[in-house]
Every structure is written in structure tokens, then in C-alpha cells.
Design an enzyme around this catalytic site. Structure first.
Site, PDB file in Angstrom:
ATOM      1  CD  GLU A  57     -33.530  83.792  46.253  1.00  0.00           C
ATOM      2  OE1 GLU A  57     -32.927  83.626  47.333  1.00  0.00           O
ATOM      3  OE2 GLU A  57     -32.952  84.118  45.195  1.00  0.00           O
ATOM      4  CG  LEU A  86     -33.290  79.432  44.950  1.00  0.00           C
ATOM      5  CD1 LEU A  86     -32.294  78.458  45.558  1.00  0.00           C
ATOM      6  CD2 LEU A  86     -33.944  80.273  46.027  1.00  0.00           C
ATOM      7  CB  ALA A  87     -33.186  83.470  39.271  1.00  0.00           C
ATOM      8  CD  GLU A  88     -30.559  86.035  44.244  1.00  0.00           C
ATOM      9  OE1 GLU A  88     -30.778  85.380  45.285  1.00  0.00           O
ATOM     10  OE2 GLU A  88     -29.948  85.566  43.251  1.00  0.00           O
ATOM     11  CG  HIS A 157     -25.126  84.256  54.422  1.00  0.00           C
ATOM     12  ND1 HIS A 157     -24.308  83.562  53.564  1.00  0.00           N
ATOM     13  CD2 HIS A 157     -26.346  83.656  54.361  1.00  0.00           C
ATOM     14  CE1 HIS A 157     -24.998  82.563  53.021  1.00  0.00           C
ATOM     15  NE2 HIS A 157     -26.229  82.598  53.488  1.00  0.00           N
TER      16      HIS A 157
END
Length: 350
Positions: A57, A86-88, A157
Site C-alpha cells: 500500500e 488496501l487488502a493485506e 499502529h
């Protein structure tokens, strides 16, 4: 060396006992930030091997949230440094397909906890493919994970998730604490035919240091010798341990500090020798203590050094709570005072 990786091979170009070379054209002792060293490692890998591709990303036009991939898309093109949705799970699933067809993908998980949606792909396929195919199919995938606290990050995070990876047979897990290791370990990871999770301590991204030859994956390094006790640590906790060792001198303690660097494979030889030399050991890491890497290290040290230990192996870790909000994280993370308190509890009266 040993660890959770059941079917592994030495990283290509970095046989045991041989240092990882310096970047081409860079003189020894060139000083730079860790971010710059990681960027240089990616650039040199892209230049040296056309099968290397970077995906994640915002790694392309933006150059990554931390600018680790800055300029790579412009230099090598969007096909070699690819922005993804945005798709791990999709990012890592794509990397699996790329690796099966002969490429060497380097995946960036933007933040530590962002990687969790990709765990099924990682645990069920990346870690098991070589074993599933009887060694016929390797998946040379490098997964970069900015991890840990100390930067005031909000929820999702600031996790320290290294134990998840280290517990999974089939994965190599490394974490640099110096500028030189950030270059050397990333280059070795990309060259390896085994999947490697590179846990990058983001609180150290802007520290500076020299580029110099480093040890290969699977080797710990003694950063400071001592005679009183041995601090065993890695990644973001190394500077804290070195600071604690300096502070301990005022109290009459001479502490050794070992930088593990590689969690899997684990360097039992270096660690055991350092502990036997002092007879006391403390493991320090940011992640929660229960079921953490420190528990495994304490067990391994006790099994191998029992008759040389003058006190139980202690741990200084993050607390067993969800990662706290930014204003409270200083109380959660290992500190010099907490390390010195542990040193004082090493049964010196005996």
C-alpha cells in the site's frame, strides 16, 4: 542455530559465518538513517536481480508511509514497485502467486497490526509450501513489517507481533537494530529461498549509523561485553539496553548486551556463551511477556546453562495488555529503570 522454522535453507549468498557485504559503490562507515539503508537495500536488490518486485500500500508514487520505498517506482517503473489495494490478504496472496512463478516479491505491510488480515495466507501457505511440496517449491518472499512502539502511534499502529511469526514453522524472522543490519538483513532476506519476515523497528527509522559488513541471518552479535549479567534483546529495545548498561556502571554492575538480530533461526551458541560468561541473564523486549519471545529464550538459556546460572532468568517486557494510547506508552515499554530494577533482583546475596 535452531528455532521454529522446520524446513529451511541458508540464505543465498550468506553462508553461515560469512558477513553480509556492503552495498556496491558505498564506502565502509558511510553514515545514513535506517530508512535510507532500507531504501538502499531495496534499490540494490532491484538493480541486481530482475525477479525482485516490491508491492504494498502506497509503496509506489508516495514512496511508503515512512518513505522506505521513496524513488523506487520512478527509477524501476510501476511494474517493479507496485501500489496495491488496501487488502493485506490480497497483497500476500498475490505475492504467493508471483513467487510460485519464479519472482522474488518484497511485501510491505504498512503497519504491524495491518498484517493480521494476511495471517491466513502467511500461516497456511507461505510457511507451509516448501514442506507441502516435499521441498520442490520454495516461496522466496520477504515480508517487511514496521513494528513496535515509541512513536506515539494510535491503535493498530504500534503492535509487537514477532512472536506470532516466530511460532510458525517454515518462516525466518529477523529484526535489525542498527543501520548496518537494516541493510544487511534485508538484502539477505530478499536473496533467501525461504520466506523471511523482517520486523523493522519504526522507532529507530530515523537513527543514524555507519554502513559496514554484518553477520548473516541466524547469528546474534555481542554489542557490549560484561561480567555481572547479560541482557538479551533485539530490535527497538537494543538502545535501551545499551543505555541501561551504561547507567548500571554507576551502581557497580558490568552488563553485557547481546543483540539477537535473528529470532528464527536462533543463535543458541552465541547466547549461551554470553550467559555462561556472567551467570545471570535478563531478556528485554517490547512485546507482552506472557507467551512472548522472552519466555522461549529464558527456557532455552535455562536448558543449556542451568549449571552456570546463579539466578533465574528474568524478563523485562511490555505488559500483558492491549497496546496503550500514546500518552501512556512510556509506562508500557521497557525502560532503563525497569531494567535496572531487574538487575537488582538477580539474587546477588548468593
Amino acid at each position: 542455530m535452531s528455532g521454529a522454522a522446520a524446513v529451511t535453507s541458508e540464505p543465498a549468498g550468506t553462508p553461515a559465518g560469512r558477513p553480509v557485504g556492503l552495498p556496491a559503490g558505498e564506502p565502509a562507515a558511510t553514515s545514513m538513517t535506517m530508512v535510507k539503508a532500507l531504501n538502499l537495500a531495496l534499490r540494490d536488490s532491484l538493480r541486481d536481480d530482475p525477479t525482485v518486485h516490491i508491492l504494498g500500500e502506497d509503496v509506489g508514487a508516495l514512496g511508503g508511509v515512512f518513505r522506505v520505498t521513496d524513488g523506487l517506482a520512478a527509477e524501476f517503473g510501476p511494474d517493479r514497485c507496485l501500489d496495491t489495494p488496501l487488502a493485506e490478504a490480497g497483497i500476500l496472496g498475490t505475492a504467493i502467486g508471483m513467487a510460485m512463478y519464479g519472482l522474488r516479491p518484497v511485501v510491505e505491510m504498512q503497519f504491524d497490526a495491518f498484517a493480521y488480515p494476511a495471517f491466513e495466507q502467511l500461516f497456511s501457505h507461505v510457511a507451509k509450501m516448501r514442506n507441502r511440496t516435499g521441498g520442490r517449491m520454495a516461496l522466496p518472499i520477504t515480508i517487511r513489517v514496521p513494528y513496535g512502539g515509541g512513536v506515539g502511534g494510535v491503535e493498530h499502529h504500534s503492535d509487537s507481533s514477532e512472536a506470532y511469526y516466530a511460532h510458525t514453522p517454515g518462516l525466518h524472522v529477523v529484526t535489525p537494530a542498527t543501520v548496518a543490519d537494516s541493510y544487511g538483513l534485508l538484502r539477505a532476506a530478499i536473496a533467501s529461498d525461504d520466506p523471511v519476515v523482517l520486523c523493522e523497528p519504526k522507532r529507530l527509522y530515523w537513527t543514524t549509523g555507519p554502513l559496514e559488513e554484518t553477520a548473516p541471518i541466524g547469528r546474534a552479535v555481542v554489542r557490549r561485553t560484561g561480567t555481572s549479567a547479560t541482557l538479551l534483546t533485539y530490535g527497538p529495545s537494543l538502545p535501551i539496553c545499551l543505555e541501561a548498561a551504561r547507567a548500571a556502571e554507576e551502581e557497580g554492575f558490568d552488563l553485557a548486551v547481546v543483540d539477537l538480530r535473528s529470532l528464527v533461526p536462533f543463535d543458541d551458541e552465541t547466547v549461551s556463551a554470553a550467559v555462561r560468561a556472567t551467570g545471570r541473564a535478563i531478556v528485554v523486549h517490547e512485546a507482552s511477556g506472557f507467551g512472548g519471545i522472552g519466555a522461549e529464550i529464558a527456557a532455552r538459556v535455562t536448558e543449556r546453562c542451568f549449571h552456570q546460572l546463579a539466578a533465574p532468568v528474568l524478563r523485562v517486557t511490555g505488559y500483558d495488555i492491549p497496546y496503550p494510547p500514546p500518552m501512556l506508552e512510556k509506562h508500557h515499554l521497557p525502560s532503563v529503570d525497569r531494567i535496572l530494577d531487574a538487575v537488582a533482583r538477580l539474587q546477588w546475596e548468593q
